[in-house]
Design a protein around this motif. Structure first.
Motif, short mmCIF file in Angstrom:
data_model
loop_
_atom_site.label_atom_id
_atom_site.label_comp_id
_atom_site.label_asym_id
_atom_site.label_seq_id
_atom_site.Cartn_x
_atom_site.Cartn_y
_atom_site.Cartn_z
N TYR A 108 40.90 47.90 27.44
CA TYR A 108 39.84 46.95 27.10
C TYR A 108 39.10 47.37 25.83
O TYR A 108 38.89 46.56 24.91
N GLY B 228 35.34 38.79 34.74
CA GLY B 228 36.27 38.72 33.62
C GLY B 228 35.71 37.97 32.44
O GLY B 228 35.90 38.36 31.28
N PRO C 231 46.45 45.07 28.57
CA PRO C 231 45.73 44.28 29.56
C PRO C 231 44.84 45.13 30.46
O PRO C 231 44.99 46.34 30.56
N TRP C 232 43.93 44.45 31.11
CA TRP C 232 43.07 45.07 32.11
C TRP C 232 42.82 44.04 33.20
O TRP C 232 43.23 42.88 33.08
N SER C 233 42.14 44.44 34.27
CA SER C 233 41.90 43.49 35.35
C SER C 233 40.63 43.82 36.12
O SER C 233 40.08 44.92 36.00
N VAL D 230 43.07 40.25 42.29
CA VAL D 230 43.21 40.92 41.00
C VAL D 230 43.20 39.83 39.94
O VAL D 230 44.07 38.95 39.95
N HIS D 231 42.24 39.89 39.02
CA HIS D 231 42.10 38.87 37.98
C HIS D 231 42.34 39.48 36.62
O HIS D 231 41.74 40.50 36.28
N GLU D 232 43.22 38.86 35.85
CA GLU D 232 43.51 39.30 34.47
C GLU D 232 42.82 38.32 33.52
O GLU D 232 43.23 37.17 33.38
N CYS E 95 39.37 44.04 40.05
CA CYS E 95 40.04 44.24 41.34
C CYS E 95 39.01 44.28 42.47
O CYS E 95 38.06 45.06 42.42
N GLU F 134 44.71 34.71 34.77
CA GLU F 134 45.54 34.74 35.97
C GLU F 134 44.79 35.45 37.11
O GLU F 134 44.30 36.56 36.93
N THR F 135 44.77 34.79 38.26
CA THR F 135 44.15 35.37 39.45
C THR F 135 45.20 35.52 40.54
O THR F 135 45.73 34.53 41.05
N LEU G 216 47.64 46.03 37.86
CA LEU G 216 48.56 45.10 37.22
C LEU G 216 50.00 45.53 37.44
O LEU G 216 50.90 44.67 37.58
#
Length: 258
Positions: A94, A20, A100-102, A118-120, A104, A125-126, A190
């Motif tokens: 992105y 990220g 948003p994206w993440s 899953v990390h944003e 995974c 946020e994880t 997400l």
């Protein structure tokens, strides 16, 4: 073969955060590649670099594990364990800076998911889970609430942007809008973890790939979200999630529309 699932979860979280950070740092200098399955299926050099970062570190730690990864860095293994990786779920968001994206990462033992992250990156946020151990957001346990009445529910919609699936999504949205509070279109991972956190009251994902939903689905399940598809088990063709009180109405609606 036994595996320390908490150690695997912690490494996956570290790698997701690193990927990220790479994505944030390289957003202004990314280069687009040729579309994949269709014109809306985009990929950038950042997707590929992020996947390499994750896969290389996992193979260094567990060289005998199989890897299934979106951008082609996968391979077979002999350990009975498989990592399922989407290095950048929501590339269109992105690239266009419109949502948003993440990152995974999921770990399977045979056919069963055991670890999920899953990390944003923008929010920092994880979301994570270990099978049977609950769901967490930045280390704090989370639990999906029971849910509001259907007319107040906020519902996520995710789908592959190919022509056939867009037509399916159109039918779903047409059925949803008159009866729910509102909808949000989100990348699939997400959609699922926001249900786990109680930010969404339900959601549907259409025609995904395993890497799109593997991590988010385990986190949602561990938080108490009810999951299914046309039957009791969700599939990549249809993944339905809902707060417990909304499951009967939302699942019936999604199954009829999709």
């Amino acid at each position: 073969m036994t595996r320390d699932l908490h150690q695997a979860r912690d490494l996956a979280a570290v790698l997701a955060v690193r990927a990220g950070q790479l994505q944030l740092e390289r957003r202004d200098t990314l280069r687009m590649g040729a579309p994949k399955a269709h014109a809306n299926d985009v990929v950038s050099d950042v997707d590929i670099a992020s996947e390499s970062l994750i896969v290389d570190a996992i193979r260094e730690q567990w060289p005998d594990d199989a890897v299934q990864a979106e951008e082609g860095h996968g391979g077979e293994g002999s350990s009975g364990w498989m990592w399922v990786i989407d290095p950048l779920d929501g590339t269109r968001n992105y690239v266009s800076r419109t949502g948003p994206w993440s990152v995974c990462i999921a770990l399977y033992e045979g056919d069963e998911p055991r670890v999920a992250v899953v990390h944003e990156p923008v929010a920092g946020e994880t979301f994570s889970a270990v099978d049977g151990g609950g769901a967490f957001l930045n280390g704090e346990r989370m639990s999906a609430p029971a849910g509001p009445p259907l007319g107040q529910a906020l519902v996520g919609v995710s789908f592959q942007p190919n022509p056939k699936t867009r037509a399916r999504a159109g039918r779903v949205v047409e059925r949803l809008l008159p009866v729910v509070g509102d909808i949000r279109r989100l990348p699939a991972a997400l959609n699922l973890v926001f249900q786990a956190a109680g930010r969404l009251d339900g959601g549907v994902a259409l025609d995904t790939n395993l890497w799109d939903i593997a991590a988010g689905a385990l986190i949602a399940r561990e938080a108490g979200v009810v999951l299914g598809g046309h039957g009791d088990d969700f599939t990549t063709e249809l993944t339905i999630g809902a707060a417990p009180s909304l499951w009967p109405e939302l699942s019936e609606l999604f199954r009829a529309a999709a």
